[in-house]
Design an enzyme around this catalytic site. Structure first.
Site, mmCIF file in Angstrom:
data_model
loop_
_atom_site.group_PDB
_atom_site.id
_atom_site.type_symbol
_atom_site.label_atom_id
_atom_site.label_comp_id
_atom_site.label_asym_id
_atom_site.label_seq_id
_atom_site.Cartn_x
_atom_site.Cartn_y
_atom_site.Cartn_z
ATOM 1 N N LYS A 28 32.565 16.370 -81.269
ATOM 2 C CA LYS A 28 32.574 15.851 -82.642
ATOM 3 C C LYS A 28 33.211 16.881 -83.578
ATOM 4 C CE LYS A 28 29.662 13.205 -85.746
ATOM 5 N NZ LYS A 28 28.355 12.559 -85.916
ATOM 6 N N PHE A 57 21.089 15.481 -79.017
ATOM 7 C CA PHE A 57 20.974 14.018 -78.973
ATOM 8 C C PHE A 57 22.243 13.413 -78.374
ATOM 9 C CE2 PHE A 57 21.504 9.830 -81.111
ATOM 10 C CZ PHE A 57 20.462 9.183 -80.460
ATOM 11 N N GLN A 58 22.068 12.586 -77.382
ATOM 12 C CA GLN A 58 23.155 11.890 -76.674
ATOM 13 C C GLN A 58 24.178 12.846 -76.061
ATOM 14 O OE1 GLN A 58 24.502 8.666 -79.321
ATOM 15 N NE2 GLN A 58 22.949 7.353 -78.393
ATOM 16 N N GLU A 101 29.818 -0.994 -72.773
ATOM 17 C CA GLU A 101 30.931 -0.129 -72.392
ATOM 18 C C GLU A 101 31.474 -0.461 -71.011
ATOM 19 O OE1 GLU A 101 28.115 0.896 -73.772
ATOM 20 O OE2 GLU A 101 28.599 2.097 -75.544
ATOM 21 N N MET A 160 27.009 -13.765 -50.725
ATOM 22 C CA MET A 160 27.570 -12.919 -49.671
ATOM 23 C C MET A 160 26.471 -12.144 -48.944
ATOM 24 S SD MET A 160 30.181 -12.244 -47.994
ATOM 25 C CE MET A 160 31.816 -12.388 -48.680
HETATM 26 C C1 LIG Z 1 27.086 -3.987 -58.771
HETATM 27 C C2 LIG Z 1 26.886 -4.544 -57.398
HETATM 28 N N1 LIG Z 1 25.629 -4.709 -56.910
HETATM 29 C C3 LIG Z 1 25.446 -5.234 -55.682
HETATM 30 C C4 LIG Z 1 26.514 -5.599 -54.908
HETATM 31 C C5 LIG Z 1 26.293 -6.183 -53.511
HETATM 32 N N2 LIG Z 1 26.804 -7.564 -53.477
HETATM 33 C C6 LIG Z 1 28.010 -7.904 -52.999
HETATM 34 S S1 LIG Z 1 28.349 -9.515 -53.108
HETATM 35 C C7 LIG Z 1 26.825 -9.835 -53.745
HETATM 36 C C8 LIG Z 1 26.408 -11.243 -54.091
HETATM 37 C C9 LIG Z 1 27.198 -11.835 -55.181
HETATM 38 O O1 LIG Z 1 26.554 -13.024 -55.553
HETATM 39 P P1 LIG Z 1 27.247 -14.111 -56.448
HETATM 40 O O2 LIG Z 1 27.823 -13.499 -57.666
HETATM 41 O O3 LIG Z 1 26.306 -15.209 -56.689
HETATM 42 O O4 LIG Z 1 28.485 -14.572 -55.564
HETATM 43 P P2 LIG Z 1 28.538 -15.368 -54.180
HETATM 44 O O5 LIG Z 1 28.570 -14.345 -53.089
HETATM 45 O O6 LIG Z 1 27.338 -16.246 -54.101
HETATM 46 O O7 LIG Z 1 29.812 -16.128 -54.255
HETATM 47 C C10 LIG Z 1 26.075 -8.664 -53.871
HETATM 48 C C11 LIG Z 1 24.689 -8.597 -54.364
HETATM 49 C C12 LIG Z 1 27.798 -5.371 -55.456
HETATM 50 N N3 LIG Z 1 28.914 -5.658 -54.768
HETATM 51 N N4 LIG Z 1 27.961 -4.883 -56.702
#
Ligand SMILES: Cc1ncc(C[n+]2csc(CCOP(=O)(O)OP(=O)(O)O)c2C)c(N)n1
Length: 586
Positions: free
Chosen positions: A186, A136-137, A74, A501
């Protein structure tokens, strides 16, 4: 009258009176289908389950009018609906079951709210008599989504369906767009309406009246400030594209000669080749675009909300400037930055109104001041990335080459992280409405399903997703949706084997203490092939051009994995919480 007069009395006497025909009453589920058709919906992103079964049963007979796309999760439905909405300007529609089906939408709903994306989510709920029994759900989806929707409503009576659905689309798509959730029991899906179905598209609601046309005195005050400015600066947010005001913006800035920067989501509003475009704002935006906010005497902010990623330390942001803030959502006025001349209204209406009141000008000297920063940025950051011959491929090289090969005309859909910022930095947008990214929420896993939704919404445009290796693993199951629906989405994984990042922040601000950011990745191309999607890996600079050509020329969806430098950092960078003047070039 004539027709009745021509009927002979004999006939009238001998024809038995027709028994009165009771109008056909339809179920809540059928009414929902009819309402969606009446609303002009053509696509639904969904996933069935127990509490939405009657609706799916009704949908069986509406397949010729409503294209239902079965996603794999979803969350994928929500992001696909966002991608669809962002490129069409129309609400994306999700249809899911109760409980986990509904809660799986939550991330996408929050994402749509903060990025002002119109969406209507229809979610099943347990029967009315079971409400509140922990059936349920059963989940309190109304409670869960109250703070992350523009409006939510629970339908417990089939008769409510037409009115509530028309309101849902009106609220989602008008004013500042956003997500609406309709929870439908429902029992309301199954029971018959007590009156004939009738649908009228909602045009207004007494308690909700977004102002489109701004007050004349506000526009006049804004024009006075703009005409008196020596160093005016236009900051463009997502609101300009939402209002489809790109042409009005161009006319306005070309008449006044004012330089223009955009926010992340404002990118592609104006061609990056336009002489008045000076770059984009924000933590990883352009050097000049950021620091020159400290030099402007009048800032004209249009359809933007002074997000902290743009302002850095807001207490130090544009302190020297008078501020004109054009914004459809009055709650954004004075929220972060005080406006000297607020203009509440739709960006298109406001720019049209301003146009006749502003004087022609040409701020050449002021505009040229941006250029010296461009030279520094080019020499210290861009050139070394693009002209490197050693080491692994750099993210910027890939995006730059993609930009050249697509003439800057693709719809770029990006995920979240370093690759997102590199995509924004190195793609030269030439057409409006061409960047779909998760800005406010920064939702990893956004890109693959959003790219799919964007491709469904814009079948005539080339859609390319730029995805990190971490992000890809959050929603990669949507490869199945892309393949099943034969959408020619091209996806590029920029694989650095890191949550890049976060690693960058750990390197710069936590003394390189890399805490749980290295990834052991699967074989992405084998996975793609397992789903029936073609793909290839490129890890040599000399093969990059051919690899991109192979991807772009491929008939159908394609996954290109590019192995990039593991520990590359994105610069410039305004460290979180500092002022934009503290921007770092390395
Ligand atoms: C759902 C979610 N969890 C954690 C983060 C924190 N976060 C931001 S950028 C990042 C790393 C992303 O890694 P990648 O997809 O390998 O991209 P890169 O930065 O290496 O280009 C994280 C963990 C987020 N933005 N969203």
């Amino acid at each position: 009258m004539e027709a009745i007069a021509s009927i002979t009395p004999e006939i009238i006497e001998t024809t038995p009176a027709a028994p009165p025909v009771a109008p056909k009453l339809i179920s809540g589920s059928e009414a929902l289908m009819m309402a969606l058709v009446a609303e002009g919906v053509d696509t639904i992103f969904g996933y069935p389950g127990g509490a939405i079964m009657p609706v799916y049963d009704a949908l069986y007979d509406f397949q010729d009018r409503l294209n239902h796309i079965l996603v794999r999760h979803e969350q994928g439905a929500a992001h696909a609906a966002e991608g669809y909405a962002r490129v069409t300007g129309r609400a994306g529609v999700c249809l899911v079951t109760s409980g986990p089906g509904a809660t799986n939408l939550v991330t996408g709903i929050a994402d749509a709210l903060i990025d002002s994306t119109p969406m209507v989510c229809i979610v099943g709920q347990v029967a009315k008599k079971l409400l509140g029994t922990d059936a349920f759900q059963e989940a309190d989806v109304m409670g869960v989504t109250m703070p992350i929707t523009k409006w939510n409503y629970q339908i417990t009576d089939a008769d409510e369906v037409p009115d509530v659905i028309s309101k849902a689309f009106y609220i989602a798509q008008s004013g500042r767009p956003g997500p609406v959730l309709i929870d439908i029991t429902k029992s309301a899906q199954l029971e018959l309406m007590t009156k004939p179905f009738a649908y009228e598209r909602c045009q207004s609601i007494i308690s909700y009246r977004p102002r489109l046309v701004p007050k004349l005195e506000q526009v006049e005050a804004a024009a006075r400030l703009i005409n008196s400015a020596k160093r005016p600066y236009v900051l463009v947010g997502h609101g300009v594209q939402i209002a489809k005001a790109e042409a009005e913006l161009l006319t306005f800035v070309e008449k006044t000669g004012i330089p223009v920067a955009t926010t992340l989501l404002g990118q592609s509003t104006i061609s990056t080749a336009h002489p008045l475009y000076v770059g984009w704002l924000g933590m990883h935006g352009n050097y000049g675009a950021n620091v020159m906010t400290d030099q402007a005497d009048v800032v004209i902010a249009i359809g933007m909300r002074f997000d902290d990623r743009v302002t850095g330390d807001a207490s130090k942001f544009i302190k020297q400037a008078k501020v004109v803030h054009i914004e459809i959502d009055p709650s954004e006025i004075d929220k972060i930055i005080r406006a000297d001349a607020p203009v509440v209204g739709d960006a298109k209406e406001a720019l049209n109104a301003l146009l006749s009141l502003v004087n022609p000008n040409d701020h050449t000297v002021w505009r040229n001041e941006f250029r010296k920063y461009d030279v520094v940025e080019h020499e210290t950051i861009t050139q070394p990335v693009l002209n490197t011959a050693e080491g692994k491929i750099r993210m910027g090289e890939v995006v730059n080459m993609l930009s050249e090969k697509t003439n800057g005309e693709s719809i770029l859909v990006t995920d979240v992280g370093q690759h997102q910022m590199m995509a924004s930095r190195y793609y030269q947008f030439r057409r409006p409405n061409s960047l779909v990214t998760s800005g406010g929420m920064g939702t990893m896993g956004f890109a693959l399903p959003a790219a799919f939704g964007a491709q469904v919404g814009a079948p005539d445009r080339q859609v390319v997703a730029i995805i990190g290796d971490g992000c890809f693993q959050m929603t990669l199951q949507e490869l199945g949706t892309i393949v099943q629906n034969k959408q020619p989405v091209k996806a590029i994984i920029l694989n650095n084997n890191f949550l890049g990042m976060v690693r960058q922040w750990q390197q710069l601000f936590h003394q390189r203490r890399y805490s749980f950011v290295e990834l052991q990745n699967p074989d992405f191309i084998t996975i793609a092939k397992g789903f029936g999607m073609d793909g290839m890996t490129c890890d040599q600079r000399e093969n990059l051009s051919d690899a991109l050509d192979t991807m772009l020329n491929h008939d159908g969806p394609f996954l290109l994995e590019v192995i990039v430098e593991k520990e590359e950092n994105v610069f410039p960078m305004v460290p979180a919480g500092t002022s934009v003047s503290q921007i770092r070039l390395k």
